[in-house]
Design an enzyme around this catalytic site. Structure first.
Site, PDB file in Angstrom:
ATOM      1  N   LYS A 171     -10.825  15.187  11.438  1.00  0.00           N
ATOM      2  CA  LYS A 171     -11.950  14.274  11.248  1.00  0.00           C
ATOM      3  C   LYS A 171     -12.515  14.476   9.847  1.00  0.00           C
ATOM      4  CE  LYS A 171     -16.591  13.076  12.341  1.00  0.00           C
ATOM      5  NZ  LYS A 171     -17.893  13.592  12.778  1.00  0.00           N
ATOM      6  N   ALA A 258     -22.049   9.423  15.782  1.00  0.00           N
ATOM      7  CA  ALA A 258     -23.402   9.751  15.312  1.00  0.00           C
ATOM      8  C   ALA A 258     -24.433   8.753  15.817  1.00  0.00           C
ATOM      9  CB  ALA A 258     -23.487   9.847  13.796  1.00  0.00           C
TER      10      ALA A 258
END
Length: 328
Positions: A171, A258
């Protein structure tokens, strides 16, 4: 094959024609293995050992079932050639202990966890590590570049991660500033290109911008991960329109990364058609992280089911559920 030689039956709730002489023949006709299914005929279970002798008759009503993982359909998603059932990815930061973190991962059903790459504590090299509690042979580790503010630092971090654990599915996040933790898209794009050329498969944290998402995909990103809201804010998905545009335009998986604060936020992301949701703070900072992990698991599943079901059309005015004609 002459229609006269076939029988009309009902199979798993639908009309079906078959030339099979026995139920076992029918099962094989369906390209299934008799030893791996269970059969009900006309309301009665047919013992598996007798399927070869059980004659198939005109008008029979049959139910044929087998075991699958995760419900009544095999709804998986694939990234960089790897297939997963859970669409929830969880982080490994902010927990009170490794034990709590491991329990939350188990409750969430997640098959992928993000892990930060940090220096070894040379003053206490035998201190417990995450791998002692979450087995990387059972759960896929996704090394991330949290805390990196330049593409160069991010690439360097992931090179070390690959050396340490052999990971190439990673990531990437390159932050623009400490206050907002918004991604620096220029640095992110450059780092994506470098990583792709070096054989990495980067899943990339990015702004909720359909154009930027397309550039990342062209640069070699194997998944696009637009923010729903600032990292750790718990505000939920702030711009559903752009997330949906990214989903519609992408040829690789899209996962909200997020901003999720509670279960309804996760469901919204899935209802928009995202392939998955990544979260950390929403679970780790809940009053009961284990219960919240279970809630997030269910929310992701519910949101996915709602997306696949297809929601009703939005209307400007009321539309009664019951007919008004014939009222007393």
């Amino acid at each position: 094959m002459s229609p006269r030689m076939t029988k009309s039956i009902t199979l798993n709730g639908a009309p079906h024609r078959s030339a099979a002489a026995t139920i076992a023949d029918l099962v094989r006709e369906l390209e299934l293995l008799p030893e791996k299914v269970a059969v009900e005929r006309n309301g009665e279970i047919v013992p598996r050992s007798t399927l070869g002798d059980a004659a198939l008759a005109e008008g029979d009503v049959l139910e044929i079932v087998h075991f699958v993982g995760g419900g009544d359909h095999d709804d998986t998603w694939t990234v960089a050639g790897r297939t997963f059932r859970s669409r929830l990815i969880v982080g490994t930061g902010k927990y009170k202990s490794f034990e709590q973190n491991a329990a939350a991962v188990e409750a969430s059903g997640a098959e992928i966890v993000t892990v930060a790459v940090r220096r070894v504590n040379v003053s206490d090299p035998k201190a417990p590590m995450l791998t002692d509690f979450i087995d990387p042979k059972k759960i896929t580790y996704l090394p991330n570049t949290a805390g990196c503010f330049t593409g160069e630092d991010a690439v360097r971090t992931l090179r070390l991660a690959r050396e340490a654990g052999g990971w190439d599915l990673v990531k990437l996040e390159v932050l623009g500033e400490a206050r907002t933790l918004y991604p620096d898209m220029r640095e992110t794009l450059k780092a994506t290109e470098v990583l792709a050329k070096e054989g990495f498969h980067p899943m990339v944290y990015c702004a909720d911008d359909p154009i930027a998402a397309k550039h990342l995909e062209d640069a070699g990103a194997v998944a696009i991960m637009p923010l729903g809201a600032p990292i750790g804010s718990g505000l939920g998905i702030q711009n559903r329109v752009t997330i949906r545009l990214i989903v519609e335009g992408a040829k690789v998986p899209v996962l909200v990364d997020a901003g999720v604060g509670t279960a309804s936020d996760a469901a919204v992301g899935m209802e928009l058609g995202c392939d998955g949701i990544l979260m950390n703070t929403a679970i780790a900072e809940a009053k009961d992280p284990i219960r919240m992990a279970r809630a997030m698991k269910l929310a992701v599943e519910a949101g996915r089911e709602a997306y696949l079901a297809g929601r009703m059309a939005r209307r400007m005015y009321a539309d009664p559920s019951s007919p008004l004609a014939g009222l007393i």
